[in-house]
Design an enzyme around this catalytic site. Structure first.
Site, PDB file in Angstrom:
ATOM      1  N   HIS A   1       0.778  -1.172   0.004  1.00 37.02           N
ATOM      2  CA  HIS A   1       0.118  -0.063  -0.059  1.00 37.02           C
ATOM      3  C   HIS A   1       0.858   1.365  -0.054  1.00 37.02           C
ATOM      4  O   HIS A   1       0.329   2.252  -0.181  1.00 37.02           O
ATOM      5  CB  HIS A   1      -0.950  -0.021   1.166  1.00 37.02           C
ATOM      6  CG  HIS A   1      -0.446   0.164   2.636  1.00 37.02           C
ATOM      7  ND1 HIS A   1       0.007  -0.941   3.358  1.00 37.02           N
ATOM      8  CD2 HIS A   1      -0.052   1.407   3.182  1.00 37.02           C
ATOM      9  CE1 HIS A   1       0.393  -0.222   4.578  1.00 37.02           C
ATOM     10  NE2 HIS A   1       0.506   1.163   4.357  1.00 37.02           N
TER      11      HIS A   1
ATOM     12  N   ASP B   1       0.138  -7.738   1.562  1.00 37.12           N
ATOM     13  CA  ASP B   1       0.636  -6.258   1.406  1.00 37.12           C
ATOM     14  C   ASP B   1       2.188  -6.106   1.482  1.00 37.12           C
ATOM     15  O   ASP B   1       2.599  -5.505   2.429  1.00 37.12           O
ATOM     16  CB  ASP B   1       0.102  -5.693   2.823  1.00 37.12           C
ATOM     17  CG  ASP B   1       0.231  -4.213   2.784  1.00 37.12           C
ATOM     18  OD1 ASP B   1       0.251  -3.514   1.718  1.00 37.12           O
ATOM     19  OD2 ASP B   1      -0.195  -3.457   3.967  1.00 37.12           O
TER      20      ASP B   1
ATOM     21  N   SER C   1       4.578   2.724   7.887  1.00 36.27           N
ATOM     22  CA  SER C   1       4.144   1.389   6.888  1.00 36.27           C
ATOM     23  C   SER C   1       5.448   1.208   6.083  1.00 36.27           C
ATOM     24  O   SER C   1       6.019   1.851   5.467  1.00 36.27           O
ATOM     25  CB  SER C   1       3.262   1.722   6.047  1.00 36.27           C
ATOM     26  OG  SER C   1       1.819   1.972   6.790  1.00 36.27           O
TER      27      SER C   1
END
Length: 314
Positions: free
Chosen positions: A138, A179, A257
């Site tokens: 992402h 992910d 992230s």
């Protein structure tokens, strides 16, 4: 209870006989002995009360010094761990270049940061010395799904000598269901320092962990916490479930992230990926998640060798 129990063990001397004879002890002598009998037990009681007085039982100077030394060792370990690991963590910018540079192979290096549109930031870490970077899918999803040809990914990093440089990140492989994504950067003239991989199968709730990343664009940020839970299930970008996720209270915010979650030995145990936020606040609630490194180790080599699986291509 202890004091009075001790007093029962005190044996008094036999009573002093009293006579009316002039050859017996004088009244002054008898008074002195009686005072000795009374004062003797009183001194013992006072001594025992002082010995068991909780107020006087304060930590000694040696104990206080030992506590300070232990705290200093904890701080030194965290500082050394950050210094050893942070060179392996990268800062990723998701940018949109000017249309005039669309056909240029060096668009990222030719465009100045002031003239590009930064659409997102994230973190990643150096996988090997060949320039492979692991991050979350992402983080670079705009580049992965770009239909305009204007999306680019710029990676900022530090080489093994401490020299900072940047390079465009090219997508090697993607796995939206987990992910995860792998980028490749040009490292000509630089030697990279890869992370040290650990395992996630032997993690225990309560053990210390550290997150390194770039929350809100603040580079090289260290947060600390513990493993709060194991075997969690979180959603992936394609709507599937990521099973076995690590829950931690180490702060993970926007920009963290893709960065590494490491243990006390500096080994990567997970990839920081998401957090629950309080509605309307946009801040971390302390319930944060990381993809376990065992899953990453099974996925990343496949992506490097074979690229993106057909089912995950766009």
């Amino acid at each position: 209870m202890v004091v009075f129990g001790s007093l029962t063990q005190i044996k008094l001397p036999p009573p002093i006989p009293t006579t009316s004879s002039s050859s017996g002890p004088s009244q002054k002598t008898l008074l002195t002995k009686r005072r000795s009998l009374l004062l003797g037990p009183t001194a013992v009681v006072a001594s025992l009360l002082h010995f068991y007085n909780p107020i006087s039982s304060q930590p000694s100077a040696i104990a206080q010094q030992q506590l300070q030394d232990d705290l200093q060792q904890e701080e030194d370990r965290a500082m050394n761990l950050f210094q050893e690991t942070s060179p392996s963590v990268v800062f990723i910018k998701d940018i949109e270049i000017d249309k005039s540079l669309k056909g240029s192979p060096n668009a990222v290096s030719q465009s100045e940061d002031d003239n590009t549109k930064v659409e997102g930031t994230g973190s990643g870490f150096i996988w090997d010395k060949f320039g492979h970077i692991v991050t979350n899918y992402h983080v670079i999803s705009r580049l992965a799904t770009d239909q305009t040809g204007l999306q680019r990914c710029k990676v900022y990093m530090v080489d093994a000598r401490g020299n900072g440089f940047s390079s465009e990140g090219k997508i090697v492989g993607l796995d939206a269901s987990r992910d995860l994504a792998v980028l490749k950067v040009d490292i000509e003239g630089h030697e990279l320092k890869p992370v040290v991989l650990g395992t996630s199968s032997d993690l225990r709730v309560g053990q210390t962990c550290f997150a390194i990343g770039n929350p809100y664009g603040y580079e090289n940020t260290l947060t600390t916490g513990v493993v709060s839970g194991l075997g969690r299930e979180i959603p992936s970008p394609d709507g599937k479930a990521i099973k076995g996720a690590i829950q931690t209270d180490a702060a993970i915010n926007a920009g963290n992230s893709g960065g590494p979650l490491i243990n006390s030995y500096g080994r990567v145990i997970g990839v920081n990926t998401s957090t629950f936020t309080r509605k309307g606040s946009g801040t971390s609630s302390g319930v944060n998640f990381a993809i376990p490194i065992d899953s990453v180790v099974r996925t990343v080599p496949y992506l490097i060798v074979y690229g993106t699986p057909y089912s995950n291509r766009f």
